[in-house]
Scaffold this active site. Structure first.
Site, mmCIF file in Angstrom:
data_model
loop_
_atom_site.group_PDB
_atom_site.id
_atom_site.type_symbol
_atom_site.label_atom_id
_atom_site.label_comp_id
_atom_site.label_asym_id
_atom_site.label_seq_id
_atom_site.Cartn_x
_atom_site.Cartn_y
_atom_site.Cartn_z
ATOM 1 N N GLY A 269 0.776 -1.244 0.000
ATOM 2 C CA GLY A 269 0.000 0.000 0.000
ATOM 3 C C GLY A 269 0.799 1.282 0.000
ATOM 4 O O GLY A 269 0.337 2.300 -0.495
ATOM 5 N N GLU B 163 3.919 3.862 6.290
ATOM 6 C CA GLU B 163 2.688 3.105 6.033
ATOM 7 C C GLU B 163 1.716 3.915 5.188
ATOM 8 O O GLU B 163 1.808 5.141 5.123
ATOM 9 C CB GLU B 163 2.006 2.762 7.367
ATOM 10 C CG GLU B 163 2.151 1.314 7.791
ATOM 11 C CD GLU B 163 1.312 0.326 6.970
ATOM 12 O OE1 GLU B 163 0.925 0.621 5.835
ATOM 13 O OE2 GLU B 163 1.060 -0.763 7.503
ATOM 14 N N ASP B 164 0.793 3.217 4.562
ATOM 15 C CA ASP B 164 -0.248 3.905 3.796
ATOM 16 C C ASP B 164 -1.353 4.423 4.707
ATOM 17 O O ASP B 164 -1.765 5.563 4.611
ATOM 18 C CB ASP B 164 -0.824 2.999 2.694
ATOM 19 C CG ASP B 164 -1.308 1.650 3.208
ATOM 20 O OD1 ASP B 164 -1.084 1.316 4.400
ATOM 21 O OD2 ASP B 164 -1.914 0.904 2.418
ATOM 22 N N ASP C 282 -5.692 2.368 10.596
ATOM 23 C CA ASP C 282 -7.139 2.315 10.827
ATOM 24 C C ASP C 282 -7.349 1.979 12.311
ATOM 25 O O ASP C 282 -7.305 2.868 13.154
ATOM 26 C CB ASP C 282 -7.702 1.274 9.852
ATOM 27 C CG ASP C 282 -9.220 1.191 9.847
ATOM 28 O OD1 ASP C 282 -9.878 2.228 9.965
ATOM 29 O OD2 ASP C 282 -9.751 0.088 9.705
ATOM 30 N N LYS D 202 -7.168 7.293 10.324
ATOM 31 C CA LYS D 202 -8.599 7.435 10.654
ATOM 32 C C LYS D 202 -8.697 7.564 12.172
ATOM 33 O O LYS D 202 -8.784 6.552 12.870
ATOM 34 C CB LYS D 202 -9.378 6.219 10.163
ATOM 35 C CG LYS D 202 -9.446 6.068 8.652
ATOM 36 C CD LYS D 202 -10.211 4.817 8.249
ATOM 37 C CE LYS D 202 -10.341 4.707 6.748
ATOM 38 N NZ LYS D 202 -10.934 3.414 6.322
ATOM 39 N N PHE E 108 -14.219 4.089 3.395
ATOM 40 C CA PHE E 108 -13.275 3.254 2.656
ATOM 41 C C PHE E 108 -12.727 4.018 1.461
ATOM 42 O O PHE E 108 -13.463 4.563 0.653
ATOM 43 C CB PHE E 108 -13.943 1.959 2.190
ATOM 44 C CG PHE E 108 -12.961 0.986 1.608
ATOM 45 C CD1 PHE E 108 -12.091 0.284 2.428
ATOM 46 C CD2 PHE E 108 -12.883 0.801 0.234
ATOM 47 C CE1 PHE E 108 -11.157 -0.597 1.893
ATOM 48 C CE2 PHE E 108 -11.953 -0.079 -0.313
ATOM 49 C CZ PHE E 108 -11.095 -0.775 0.518
ATOM 50 N N ILE E 109 -11.398 4.054 1.341
ATOM 51 C CA ILE E 109 -10.767 4.791 0.251
ATOM 52 C C ILE E 109 -9.858 3.881 -0.591
ATOM 53 O O ILE E 109 -9.403 2.832 -0.118
ATOM 54 C CB ILE E 109 -9.966 5.998 0.783
ATOM 55 C CG1 ILE E 109 -8.886 5.561 1.787
ATOM 56 C CG2 ILE E 109 -10.863 7.006 1.480
ATOM 57 C CD1 ILE E 109 -7.528 5.732 1.248
ATOM 58 N N ASP F 143 -5.766 -0.205 -2.263
ATOM 59 C CA ASP F 143 -6.541 -1.044 -3.164
ATOM 60 C C ASP F 143 -7.913 -1.412 -2.625
ATOM 61 O O ASP F 143 -8.175 -1.349 -1.423
ATOM 62 C CB ASP F 143 -5.788 -2.349 -3.421
ATOM 63 C CG ASP F 143 -5.844 -3.284 -2.209
ATOM 64 O OD1 ASP F 143 -5.472 -2.845 -1.095
ATOM 65 O OD2 ASP F 143 -6.297 -4.431 -2.361
#
Ligand code: 5GP
Ligand code: MG
Length: 180
Positions: A49, A103-104, A107, A135, A156-157, A163
């Protein structure tokens, strides 16, 4: 007109255009250049990611540093039913080093917590965390995430490396799901 894409059963609309992303990447890079000068940090990108974020971020880092990539592999434990995420692909000796996890998205934070635990076992001097997205409403664990490019709501993105079922990583903007 709003730009939308369709991936499998979902429709997504642009929520963060590339120019906005890159402005925040610029800011985080400047913070890292300032804070980690003289530390010869090892930037560790967590695949898949973070690949696009990592590339844009590293182009803006101008202090001496090393760049490497790891992956978290989910597997089913032989006897337990719990899913464990195991760190793979680490080739560097981390002992005494300044390590920067890239990191991407964070959550719940459980993935990041597990990663920090596994890296800590290699006895680095310091572990810093950089994430493209956070988030805040979802964070369940106590993590010191020092560098956050953007805080987003609990939707959700996809895009810019992230992805949906393997698809959508290639888009330069970030999209949020608008309908199922
Ligand atoms: P955590 O362990 O923090 O709950 O989850 C982190 C992982 O969940 C991320 O590395 C990413 O794979 C996935 N994830 C969480 N939110 C999103 C999202 O909005 N979009 C995508 N594509 N992945 C997400
Ligand atoms: Mg990730």
């Amino acid at each position: 007109m709003e730009k939308t894409i369709r991936i499998k059963d979902k429709t997504f609309a642009v929520s963060i255009p590339e120019a906005d992303i890159l402005r925040e990447v610029d800011r985080v890079a400047a913070e890292l250049n300032r804070d980690l000068a003289g530390k010869a940090p090892l930037f560790l990108s967590v695949l898949n990611g973070s690949f696009m974020f990592m590339a844009d971020l590293m182009k803006r880092i101008d202090i001496p540093c090393e760049v490497s990539f790891v992956k978290l592999a989910s597997y089913q434990g032989a006897k337990s039913t719990g899913r464990v995420k195991e760190l793979i692909g680490l080739n560097e000796n981390l002992e005494g080093r300044t390590v920067v996890i890239v990191e991407d998205i964070v959550d719940s934070g459980l993935t990041m917590q597990r990663l920090v635990e596994q890296l800590a076992a290699h006895r680095p001097d310091k572990i810093h965390i950089v994430t493209l997205l956070l988030k805040p409403d979802r964070l369940m664990v106590n993590l010191d995430i020092e560098y956050v490019a953007m805080r987003i709501p609990n939707d959700f993105i996809v895009g810019y490396g992230l992805d949906y079922d393997g698809l959508g990583r290639n888009y330069k903007d970030i999209y949020t799901v608008v309908s199922d």
